[in-house]
Design a protein around this motif. Sequence first.
Motif, PDB file in Angstrom:
ATOM      1  N   ALA A  49     -45.588   6.583  46.939  1.00 20.12           N
ATOM      2  CA  ALA A  49     -46.772   6.674  47.928  1.00 20.12           C
ATOM      3  C   ALA A  49     -47.493   8.317  47.969  1.00 20.12           C
ATOM      4  CB  ALA A  49     -46.556   6.606  49.606  1.00 20.12           C
ATOM      5  N   GLY A  50     -46.551   9.190  47.891  1.00 20.03           N
ATOM      6  CA  GLY A  50     -46.924  10.641  47.729  1.00 20.03           C
ATOM      7  C   GLY A  50     -47.699  10.915  46.492  1.00 20.03           C
ATOM      8  N   LEU A  51     -47.260  10.417  45.217  1.00 20.46           N
ATOM      9  CA  LEU A  51     -47.973  10.386  44.052  1.00 20.46           C
ATOM     10  C   LEU A  51     -49.110   9.834  44.112  1.00 20.46           C
ATOM     11  CD1 LEU A  51     -47.495  11.121  40.903  1.00 20.46           C
ATOM     12  CD2 LEU A  51     -46.654   8.642  40.588  1.00 20.46           C
ATOM     13  N   SER A  52     -49.399   8.883  45.002  1.00 20.87           N
ATOM     14  CA  SER A  52     -50.639   8.188  44.897  1.00 20.87           C
ATOM     15  C   SER A  52     -51.755   9.166  45.408  1.00 20.87           C
ATOM     16  CB  SER A  52     -50.971   6.905  45.690  1.00 20.87           C
ATOM     17  OG  SER A  52     -50.532   7.087  47.330  1.00 20.87           O
ATOM     18  N   LEU A  53     -51.440   9.986  46.428  1.00 20.27           N
ATOM     19  CA  LEU A  53     -52.392  10.966  47.004  1.00 20.27           C
ATOM     20  C   LEU A  53     -52.756  12.072  46.036  1.00 20.27           C
ATOM     21  CD1 LEU A  53     -50.772  11.680  50.612  1.00 20.27           C
ATOM     22  CD2 LEU A  53     -52.849  10.451  49.995  1.00 20.27           C
ATOM     23  N   SER A  98     -51.292  17.196  50.791  1.00 21.52           N
ATOM     24  CA  SER A  98     -50.982  16.230  51.570  1.00 21.52           C
ATOM     25  C   SER A  98     -49.727  15.510  50.900  1.00 21.52           C
ATOM     26  CB  SER A  98     -51.767  15.445  52.205  1.00 21.52           C
ATOM     27  OG  SER A  98     -52.968  15.901  53.166  1.00 21.52           O
ATOM     28  N   GLY A  99     -50.059  15.015  49.668  1.00 16.91           N
ATOM     29  CA  GLY A  99     -49.243  14.366  48.923  1.00 16.91           C
ATOM     30  C   GLY A  99     -47.723  15.291  48.594  1.00 16.91           C
ATOM     31  N   SER A 100     -48.083  16.447  48.341  1.00 15.42           N
ATOM     32  CA  SER A 100     -46.840  17.469  48.399  1.00 15.42           C
ATOM     33  C   SER A 100     -45.914  17.492  49.547  1.00 15.42           C
ATOM     34  CB  SER A 100     -47.488  18.999  47.767  1.00 15.42           C
ATOM     35  OG  SER A 100     -48.165  18.753  46.455  1.00 15.42           O
ATOM     36  N   LEU A 101     -46.697  17.762  50.418  1.00 12.19           N
ATOM     37  CA  LEU A 101     -45.952  17.512  51.696  1.00 12.19           C
ATOM     38  C   LEU A 101     -45.095  16.274  52.005  1.00 12.19           C
ATOM     39  CD1 LEU A 101     -48.416  19.398  54.410  1.00 12.19           C
ATOM     40  CD2 LEU A 101     -46.252  20.044  53.594  1.00 12.19           C
ATOM     41  N   TYR A 102     -45.959  15.190  51.588  1.00  9.59           N
ATOM     42  CA  TYR A 102     -45.223  13.818  51.939  1.00  9.59           C
ATOM     43  C   TYR A 102     -44.057  13.700  50.941  1.00  9.59           C
ATOM     44  CZ  TYR A 102     -45.386   8.939  53.006  1.00  9.59           C
ATOM     45  OH  TYR A 102     -45.378   7.637  53.591  1.00  9.59           O
TER      46      TYR A 102
END
Length: 494
Positions: free
Chosen positions: A84-88, A270-274
């Motif tokens: 999911a984080g990769l998708s961002l 946001s993806g990195s924080l996720y």
Amino acid sequence: MSSNNIVPLAIIIFFISSLVLVGHIASKKINSAEDYLVANRGAPLFLVVGTVFATFWGGGTIIGGSGSAFQDGLYGVIEDPFAAGLSLIIIGLFFVKTLRKLKINSVGEIYTHRFGTTTGYVASAVMIPTFVIWTAVQLLAVGKIFTVLFEFNFYLSYMIALIVIVLFTYMGGLLAVIWTDFIQMIVIFIGLILLLVIGYTAAGGLEEIVLHTPDNFWQFIPSEKGLMPWITYISMWAGMALGNVSSPDIAQRALMAKDGKTAQKGMIISGSLYWIFGFIPVFLALIAHTLISTGVLDGNLFAQDSELLIPYLAKELLNPVLLGIFISSLIGAILSSASTSLFATAVIFSNDIIYPLFFKNKKEEATDKNHLLKITRYCVILTGVLAALVGLMSSNIYDMTVFAFTLQFGVLFFPFIVALKTRWATSYGVIAGMLGGLLVNVIGGAMQGAIIPEPWEFFTLVPPLVNITLIVLVSFFTKKSDQSKPLEDLYFTK
């Protein structure tokens, strides 16, 4: 109800009331449908990061993810948070700047203006199941939390969550959602770090945790030989990483940003924080293993449902004040995701289906009377009711989260790509692809009498393959009769 529950409940009630108040304040700033749907396209970076992170960081990640990590280790949570984080990051790198240049209020308008109204209606209709399911996931998470911690009736907790989510989303629209998201992101960080630190101390520190770490807990790639384990592994990444790319809620975050650069940075940050904070539920699962092994925590409490791990861990380790703060952060994360998915679905109903169907030839009149704004608010209520009904059909939070976006991967990923990036696809091809991908899942669910058909690897990878095959073949044979338009001829700003 125990007297020990009074303090945490008071803190939670105060927090939830504050969110409703934010929705009320935001409602005073709503003067047009554009204010309500895309927050007047002026959000700065910190709000974009806050709302995107808080949107993704919901009940599926915290409650569902910790339970899956407890059962299967790191390998059990590849879909969420890692895929999911990769998708961002994928969205930020390849799509968000294009989306931000378009003068649209929702992602459904892309299909309408690129391929025609029929394609727009079909695309919008097939988006709805994903986000109704995702909203239902958040309601289930709240129900489980209040049932475990405060011995509330599950259905009462479920209905309270529904009413609160619908209320502040109804009042303030996207403006309320992004501001509550930002507040909730801060509270989420505080709550998770709080439980992690206290849990780490209670477990006896790093040496004890390492000593009681189950074998293969940190496994990240398949250990078994053969083709099937790798097919499963690819399915785990593809469903969530690619299934989220075409999400209407992510598109709304791009549309609301003040410019394309802000939208792109917001997604990547946001993806990195996720990814970073995605390790916290994993570490909490390790702490739970240690506490069970040392006799501090009774593993029988959640033997039947590992998704109850976080509520029981918080109940065991935190005093009433800290428990109230932590549960508020947990509720905040869940409400954030719920309000986002609720609002995204309501916009699809109103902006992409109802409004063009009933006000197609009355645009000026409808705009003057702000019919779109009213319709969207009514659709918030409708979506909430649908989600409540769906949530009562299944209780597994993590599986429902993954399936929701796997379904979207099979139906909308390739249509989204060809709409934004190609000229050769036709409206007939795109419609055939969407319906073909959806039909595979519908047939599977109907034959098995279940929302989530098995084997899940088949229903992750086959629908998108059917989808793109039909898009290519039908587009080839209908090229001469098609009247689709290049996207840049429609809504790019000058």
